[in-house]
Motif scaffolding. Structure first.
Motif, PDB file in Angstrom:
ATOM      1  N   LEU A  18      40.416  46.380  36.262  1.00 30.29           N
ATOM      2  CA  LEU A  18      38.994  45.491  36.488  1.00 30.29           C
ATOM      3  C   LEU A  18      38.241  46.382  37.149  1.00 30.29           C
ATOM      4  O   LEU A  18      38.434  47.024  38.349  1.00 30.29           O
ATOM      5  CB  LEU A  18      39.533  44.337  37.215  1.00 30.29           C
ATOM      6  CG  LEU A  18      38.358  43.228  37.340  1.00 30.29           C
ATOM      7  CD1 LEU A  18      39.047  41.766  37.332  1.00 30.29           C
ATOM      8  CD2 LEU A  18      37.544  43.479  38.192  1.00 30.29           C
ATOM      9  N   TRP A 136      33.427  31.122  39.549  1.00 29.86           N
ATOM     10  CA  TRP A 136      33.155  31.114  38.176  1.00 29.86           C
ATOM     11  C   TRP A 136      32.718  29.924  37.526  1.00 29.86           C
ATOM     12  O   TRP A 136      33.253  28.892  37.960  1.00 29.86           O
ATOM     13  CB  TRP A 136      34.735  31.344  37.615  1.00 29.86           C
ATOM     14  CG  TRP A 136      35.285  32.675  38.015  1.00 29.86           C
ATOM     15  CD1 TRP A 136      35.331  33.867  37.417  1.00 29.86           C
ATOM     16  CD2 TRP A 136      36.157  32.996  39.048  1.00 29.86           C
ATOM     17  NE1 TRP A 136      35.945  34.896  37.990  1.00 29.86           N
ATOM     18  CE2 TRP A 136      36.347  34.544  38.857  1.00 29.86           C
ATOM     19  CE3 TRP A 136      36.470  32.283  40.485  1.00 29.86           C
ATOM     20  CZ2 TRP A 136      37.420  34.938  40.014  1.00 29.86           C
ATOM     21  CZ3 TRP A 136      37.556  32.885  41.316  1.00 29.86           C
ATOM     22  CH2 TRP A 136      37.634  33.903  41.100  1.00 29.86           C
ATOM     23  N   GLU A 144      37.825  35.601  31.289  1.00 28.19           N
ATOM     24  CA  GLU A 144      38.468  36.706  31.854  1.00 28.19           C
ATOM     25  C   GLU A 144      39.913  36.815  31.761  1.00 28.19           C
ATOM     26  O   GLU A 144      40.352  38.049  31.518  1.00 28.19           O
ATOM     27  CB  GLU A 144      37.863  36.834  33.436  1.00 28.19           C
ATOM     28  CG  GLU A 144      36.308  36.672  33.447  1.00 28.19           C
ATOM     29  CD  GLU A 144      35.977  36.913  35.058  1.00 28.19           C
ATOM     30  OE1 GLU A 144      36.890  36.899  35.695  1.00 28.19           O
ATOM     31  OE2 GLU A 144      34.675  36.748  35.040  1.00 28.19           O
ATOM     32  N   GLU A 147      40.624  38.416  28.577  1.00 30.79           N
ATOM     33  CA  GLU A 147      40.030  39.742  28.424  1.00 30.79           C
ATOM     34  C   GLU A 147      41.213  40.610  29.116  1.00 30.79           C
ATOM     35  O   GLU A 147      40.894  41.963  29.383  1.00 30.79           O
ATOM     36  CB  GLU A 147      38.822  40.052  29.093  1.00 30.79           C
ATOM     37  CG  GLU A 147      37.658  39.510  28.114  1.00 30.79           C
ATOM     38  CD  GLU A 147      36.316  39.288  28.722  1.00 30.79           C
ATOM     39  OE1 GLU A 147      36.165  40.174  30.031  1.00 30.79           O
ATOM     40  OE2 GLU A 147      35.501  38.566  28.338  1.00 30.79           O
ATOM     41  N   LEU A 149      42.034  40.826  32.472  1.00 36.17           N
ATOM     42  CA  LEU A 149      41.647  41.005  33.718  1.00 36.17           C
ATOM     43  C   LEU A 149      42.192  40.728  35.033  1.00 36.17           C
ATOM     44  O   LEU A 149      41.825  41.034  36.041  1.00 36.17           O
ATOM     45  CB  LEU A 149      39.858  40.413  33.831  1.00 36.17           C
ATOM     46  CG  LEU A 149      38.891  41.202  32.959  1.00 36.17           C
ATOM     47  CD1 LEU A 149      37.650  40.572  33.011  1.00 36.17           C
ATOM     48  CD2 LEU A 149      38.887  42.713  32.969  1.00 36.17           C
TER      49      LEU A 149
END
Length: 190
Positions: A18, A136, A144, A147, A149
């Motif tokens: 990240l 968020w 996220e 992904e 992260l």
């Protein structure tokens, strides 16, 4: 990836790849998570000043300097001018003007009265002070996760309040039985 349960009262561990400077190498405590988004505090990144200095900026006289030497944390990139006190919930303390119970053991307070109590040595036994928070929007944190992260694990009171900040991220990873430095940026596909 759909999260089947909310992340409230969980730790978010940033994955080693990240690269966002706001979140690289961070451990975040999630205070709230719902269909409306998520809010948390980074609990392992110092803002570069002790609580005593922050209290001095607020013109609060510190009666117990030794109790105010811990760092103020950079809680996240949102509203960095606002203070948040994450603390243990104790029957003997409390009654703060703006306090939100996260669990029966942990609360988040945003009113000045808790800082006044800390300056007098009368605040909660376990606490950390953060400037700003991590936020968020709806579905953003879930995206996220997809992904790769973040990792999540149950929060731990001792890691949050009683461990040196620089050790918290790896301690949380150890709860999962992993070493973050050995993780790769790519999820496997069968």
């Amino acid at each position: 990836m759909a999260l089947t349960h909310g992340l409230r009262n969980q730790f978010l561990l940033s994955m080693p790849h990240l690269e966002d400077p706001n979140f690289a190498q961070t451990l975040t405590y999630i205070c709230d998570h719902s269909e409306y988004g998520a809010m948390g505090l980074i609990i392992n990144r110092s803002a570069g000043m002790p609580i005593q200095e922050l209290l001095s900026h607020l013109d609060l006289k510190v009666d117990v300097p030794l109790r105010c030497q811990q760092p103020v944390y950079t809680g996240g990139p949102v509203h960095e001018d606002r203070g948040f006190v994450l603390h243990g919930t104790e029957p003997a303390t409390g009654g703060w003007l703006c306090s939100h119970e996260i669990t029966p053991d942990i609360s988040l307070t945003t009113s000045l009265d808790i800082l006044e109590a800390i300056a007098r040595g009368e605040g909660p036994a376990d606490y950390l002070v953060a400037l700003g928070y991590a936020g968020w929007g709806p579905g953003q944190l879930e995206a996220e996760f997809s992904e790769n992260l973040w990792l999540s694990c149950p929060s731990n009171f001792d890691i949050m309040f009683r461990m040196p900040p620089e050790d918290r991220l790896q301690a949380a990873a150890s709860v999962l039985g992993i070493n973050l430095s050995l993780l790769t940026a790519h999820a496997g596909h069968a």
